[in-house]
Motif scaffolding. Sequence first.
Motif, PDB file in Angstrom:
ATOM      1  N   ILE A  10       0.798  -1.138   0.258  1.00 59.08           N
ATOM      2  CA  ILE A  10      -0.165   0.162  -0.148  1.00 59.08           C
ATOM      3  C   ILE A  10       0.850   1.112  -0.047  1.00 59.08           C
ATOM      4  O   ILE A  10       0.977   2.459  -1.100  1.00 59.08           O
ATOM      5  N   PHE A  13       2.174   2.075  -3.511  1.00 60.51           N
ATOM      6  CA  PHE A  13       1.279   2.371  -4.238  1.00 60.51           C
ATOM      7  C   PHE A  13       1.049   4.056  -4.120  1.00 60.51           C
ATOM      8  O   PHE A  13       0.570   4.641  -5.214  1.00 60.51           O
ATOM      9  N   ILE A  78      -6.841   2.766  -4.062  1.00 59.94           N
ATOM     10  CA  ILE A  78      -7.079   2.930  -2.199  1.00 59.94           C
ATOM     11  C   ILE A  78      -8.580   3.803  -2.199  1.00 59.94           C
ATOM     12  O   ILE A  78      -8.600   5.002  -2.356  1.00 59.94           O
ATOM     13  N   TYR A  80      -9.500   4.914   1.534  1.00 57.60           N
ATOM     14  CA  TYR A  80      -9.197   5.838   2.698  1.00 57.60           C
ATOM     15  C   TYR A  80     -10.097   6.578   3.962  1.00 57.60           C
ATOM     16  O   TYR A  80      -9.784   7.528   3.556  1.00 57.60           O
ATOM     17  N   TYR A 126      -7.215  -1.364  -0.073  1.00 58.60           N
ATOM     18  CA  TYR A 126      -6.338  -1.563  -1.462  1.00 58.60           C
ATOM     19  C   TYR A 126      -7.730  -1.956  -2.238  1.00 58.60           C
ATOM     20  O   TYR A 126      -7.784  -3.491  -1.734  1.00 58.60           O
ATOM     21  N   ASP A 128      -7.646  -4.304  -6.668  1.00 57.39           N
ATOM     22  CA  ASP A 128      -7.093  -4.403  -7.713  1.00 57.39           C
ATOM     23  C   ASP A 128      -7.930  -5.104  -8.513  1.00 57.39           C
ATOM     24  O   ASP A 128      -7.989  -5.935  -8.898  1.00 57.39           O
TER      25      ASP A 128
END
Length: 141
Positions: A10, A13, A78, A80, A126, A128
């Motif tokens: 993370i 990234f 992401i 957050y 996260y 993908d």
Amino acid sequence: MGDIQARHMILEFLRQHTLAVIATSSRDGRPEAAAIDFSVRDDLAIVFDTFEHTRKFANLSDQSHVALVIGWDNGITIQYEGEAAKVSADDLERYQEAHIKSVPAEREFVEKGAVVFRVEPRWIRYSDYTRTPPDVIELRF
């Protein structure tokens, strides 16, 4: 995947990005979203700056909860959530220096008196979506 490995992935990234959308809310609950330049610290804290005349500054003065979205291209993103606070006077120079090193365009804003904030993570997700099924990692703090 272990927690340390997930945090490292993370962090890497986040370090590939300098643009995020931050969401704040006013005292009466009205939402506001804005694009910001940001940097990230080793502990996954997000650093950004804003001027005192902005809506986000007023919102952060009343309500410290924020949400951010980072990386919406290439199928990876992401989400957050965290608590934002002004960087203390004792730490300000160190934070400004690191922030400008990560995002050189921020020098102009810092020199004009932008207030530097640190966001402590509370939850990070996260995702993908280039994989089937998608890889999803959640961290709680």
